[in-house]
Structure formats: structure tokens, C-alpha cells
Design an enzyme around this catalytic site. Structure first.
Site, PDB file in Angstrom:
ATOM      1  N   ASP A 141      48.095 -59.425  27.475  1.00  0.00           N
ATOM      2  CA  ASP A 141      49.047 -58.818  28.399  1.00  0.00           C
ATOM      3  C   ASP A 141      49.931 -59.892  29.025  1.00  0.00           C
ATOM      4  OD1 ASP A 141      50.250 -56.748  29.797  1.00  0.00           O
ATOM      5  OD2 ASP A 141      48.853 -56.864  31.472  1.00  0.00           O
ATOM      6  N   CYS A 195      43.617 -35.348  21.943  1.00  0.00           N
ATOM      7  CA  CYS A 195      43.913 -34.793  23.267  1.00  0.00           C
ATOM      8  C   CYS A 195      44.074 -33.281  23.211  1.00  0.00           C
ATOM      9  CB  CYS A 195      45.188 -35.420  23.827  1.00  0.00           C
ATOM     10  SG  CYS A 195      45.004 -37.140  24.354  1.00  0.00           S
ATOM     11  N   CYS A 221      54.752 -44.669  39.308  1.00  0.00           N
ATOM     12  CA  CYS A 221      53.328 -44.907  39.092  1.00  0.00           C
ATOM     13  C   CYS A 221      52.760 -45.761  40.227  1.00  0.00           C
ATOM     14  CB  CYS A 221      53.120 -45.604  37.744  1.00  0.00           C
ATOM     15  SG  CYS A 221      51.415 -46.053  37.404  1.00  0.00           S
ATOM     16  N   CYS A 255      40.117 -37.867  32.759  1.00  0.00           N
ATOM     17  CA  CYS A 255      40.101 -37.718  31.301  1.00  0.00           C
ATOM     18  C   CYS A 255      38.691 -37.403  30.797  1.00  0.00           C
ATOM     19  CB  CYS A 255      40.618 -38.985  30.640  1.00  0.00           C
ATOM     20  SG  CYS A 255      40.601 -38.909  28.827  1.00  0.00           S
TER      21      CYS A 255
END
Length: 358
Positions: A141, A195, A221, A255
């Protein structure tokens, strides 16, 4: 060395180093360029100017590191070793504790950049011992890399509607890292998405930052707002932040696939004292010296003390707004804010004043 044999050995070495899964992706990401450009054109990257500065180089590994032929992708699970059963419900319950500050799960331990980079470098050293010197570059990252795209192409999982990579075996509570190499390794097969019609992550987002499946407006966000955004937080978003002071896990907590999320075997990701279950008033009282000491080697330090206070001031204001005026719990929150009312940093003062007006 036979490429398939080398890949098998890389997987074994990676497992010894604490990685959970290894994949290999090719370098032709041309089909991802249109989506990346549209995301940038919409301004969804906010003030992350480096995203636009690198442009489509993110989708062109061989331009970033000339000579790259394959990309080794690595997954490392990060739930702390002592994470209890029912952890998702426990984390959601924290949001009802208005006087408690919530730090995103991934940020409670050591900085993952340091952990992954060091172990990826050890992995590439093992490869060099086996094949001799080779061209490579390690990423965690830390450069213009289409990390989630490479991960999904190499079979680490599929892109969930929240844009994160999801695995049937491990949910999404994991870090990703890459090694760009000039070795021709056999690509690993991608997996199909699972999903279905579920859009729990879209529905639960406090700020509705997931504007459509696979489309995230980072400007809304809470992770972006509390970490990447350098200035004053949009007043429209402040009440929606609740008591989240660094990052947000809601789209992952809701989730269903994260019932399979795995605990890390590494102590690096265990929660540090003060970053789980601590009161907002106590966190707000940290001096800059204490902030630097407690966040040394961790990801939170990168935002600096002023932004840390900015975020907590918003959470304090939200906590006050959630309590009846006769609630005795208000007193320490008001006292904490009053202590910072004349802070030298204008950013802190503005958010303290907003909180007091709540």
C-alpha cells in the site's frame, strides 16, 4: 527452477512468514483502466492527490517497475489473536457506548506497512536464494498499485460491493502486499463473486459513501475523513461519524462472509493499551508527547496529534448530543472539551467549538 515448483516453494516459505495465501497475477490490467479513470474523473479520490498524479500507471505494472513479468500477491489476516466469538456484534455494540472512542480494528496494533514489508522482503530473499538474483520490488500500500485488482485476479478473492476483496475462507479482514518480479510465474486462477443480491455493506454505511456497487466516494468515507483528509471535516458528515475516531469498519462488520475472518497468529496485530475500550475524554487528554509515545510504530501516528484531537472532538460532540442534558456522563466530556477550547491549532479549536455547540 520449474515455475510450478518455485510457486509451491514460495507458498511454503510465505506460510512460515505468517502469510495466509499467495497468488500470482499477470501484468495486463488494461481492462481496469476505464474504471480507474472514471473514479478519478468523478473526484472520488478527494484530496488524495497522489492518486491522480500517478494516473493510469497504477494499472500498468511494467511502467511502474520496468521488466516486471508477474506479480506475487500475498494475504495476511489481521484479527487480533484474542478476538472473541461474536466479535462483529461486539464491535457494533461499541457504537452505542457514546463515551467510548472507536479505532478501526486494523489500526489497534503495529503498523501493517512495517509488518508486511519486512516479511515480504524476507520472502523475496528466500526466492533469491533459490533462483539467484532477480528483478523485484516489494509493495505494501505504498505506491501506485491496483492492489485489490491484482488480488482478485490472482485468486485472493473477489471484489465485494464495498470495493474490498472478499474471500469465502477469510472474509475481508486481511492486508494485501505485492512483489513485482521479472520471473515468469504461472498465474493463479481468479475466483467467482459470491455477494449475490446482498447489499448490506451499502445499506449500513453511515455516510452512504458506497454510491453504487463497486463504487466508493472516498470523500464521504469515514476512513478517508478521519485519516486522509487534512482539513476541517464537512459539517454534514460530523454527526454521522458517531464515536469513530480513526477509520470505520461498518461495511466489514455487517458482511456475512466475515464470520469466516481468521485470527492472526502474529502478536503484531494485538490491540495496544488505550486503543480498544478507552473513553473519549481520556483519549482527548493525551498530550502530543503521550500521543507520539502510544502510537509509536503504529498506523495512527501518521495523522498527527492535531487531527487526532479533531476527530475526537467530533466524537465528543456526538456523544453530548446523544445524552440527555441531565445525564451525569456529560460533565467529563464537557470538561475535556473546555480544556482544549483555546488550543493553539485553529483546526482543533473549530471542532471543539462545534462539539460544545452540540
Amino acid at each position: 527452477m520449474d515455475p510450478l515448483l518455485l510457486l509451491a516453494r514460495v507458498r511454503a516459505w510465505a506460510s512460515e512468514l505468517g502469510f495466509s495465501q499467495i497468488g500470482v497475477a499477470g501484468i495486463d490490467l488494461a481492462s481496469a483502466e476505464a474504471g480507474l479513470q472514471a473514479w478519478l474523473d468523478n473526484g472520488f479520490h478527494g484530496e488524495m492527490d497522489y492518486m491522480a498524479a500517478h494516473g493510469l500507471k497504477r494499472a500498468r505494472p511494467a511502467e511502474l517497475v520496468p521488466g516486471t513479468v508477474s506479480v506475487i500477491t500475498a494475504r495476511m489476516d489481521y484479527l487480533p489473536r484474542t478476538t472473541p466469538e461474536g466479535w462483529q456484534a461486539i464491535e457494533f455494540a461499541r457504537q452505542a457506548q457514546a463515551g467510548e472512542g472507536i479505532v478501526s480494528l486494523y489500526a489497534r496494533g503495529r503498523d501493517y506497512h512495517k509488518v508486511l514489508r519486512g516479511r515480504l522482503q524476507k520472502l523475496q530473499a528466500r526466492i533469491a536464494e533459490a533462483v539467484g538474483p532477480f528483478g523485484h520490488r516489494v509493495f505494501t500500500d505504498s505506491a501506485p498499485v491496483l492492489e485489490a485488482e491484482l488480488a482478485s485476479r490472482s485468486g485472493q478473492g473477489w471484489r465485494g460491493k464495498h470495493t474490498l476483496v472478499l474471500s469465502r475462507e477469510a472474509g475481508s479482514m486481511f492486508f494485501l502486499g505485492e512483489i513485482y518480479v521479472d520471473l515468469a510465474l504461472p498465474p493463479t486462477e481468479p475466483v467467482s463473486g459470491h455477494c449475490g443480491s446482498c447489499q448490506a455493506c451499502i445499506d449500513v454505511c453511515p455516510t452512504q459513501a458506497i454510491v453504487a456497487p463497486l463504487r466508493l466516494d472516498a470523500r464521504r468515507c469515514i476512513s478517508y475523513v478521519t485519516i486522509e483528509h487534512p482539513g476541517a471535516i464537512d459539517e454534514e458528515l460530523r454527526p454521522l461519524m458517531g464515536n469513530r475516531i480513526y477509520g470505520c469498519d461498518d461495511c466489514q462488520l455487517i458482511c456475512p462472509w466475515n464470520k469466516y475472518a481468521r485470527r492472526s497468529e502474529l502478536p503484531d496485530f494485538d490491540a495496544r493499551e488505550g486503543l480498544a475500550g478507552e473513553s473519549l475524554a481520556r483519549l482527548f487528554a493525551w498530550s502530543e508527547e503521550e500521543f507520539l509515545r502510544r502510537t509509536e510504530g503504529g498506523p495512527i501516528r501518521r495523522i498527527g496529534h492535531a487531527r487526532w484531537l479533531r476527530n475526537i472532538a467530533v466524537a465528543l460532540g456526538n456523544a453530548l448530543a446523544a445524552m440527555p442534558r441531565t445525564d451525569p456522563r456529560r460533565a467529563p466530556l464537557l470538561a475535556a472539551l473546555a480544556e482544549r477550547a483555546e488550543h493553539a491549532d485553529t483546526l482543533v479549536r473549530e471542532h471543539v467549538q462545534w462539539a460544545l455547540e452540540r
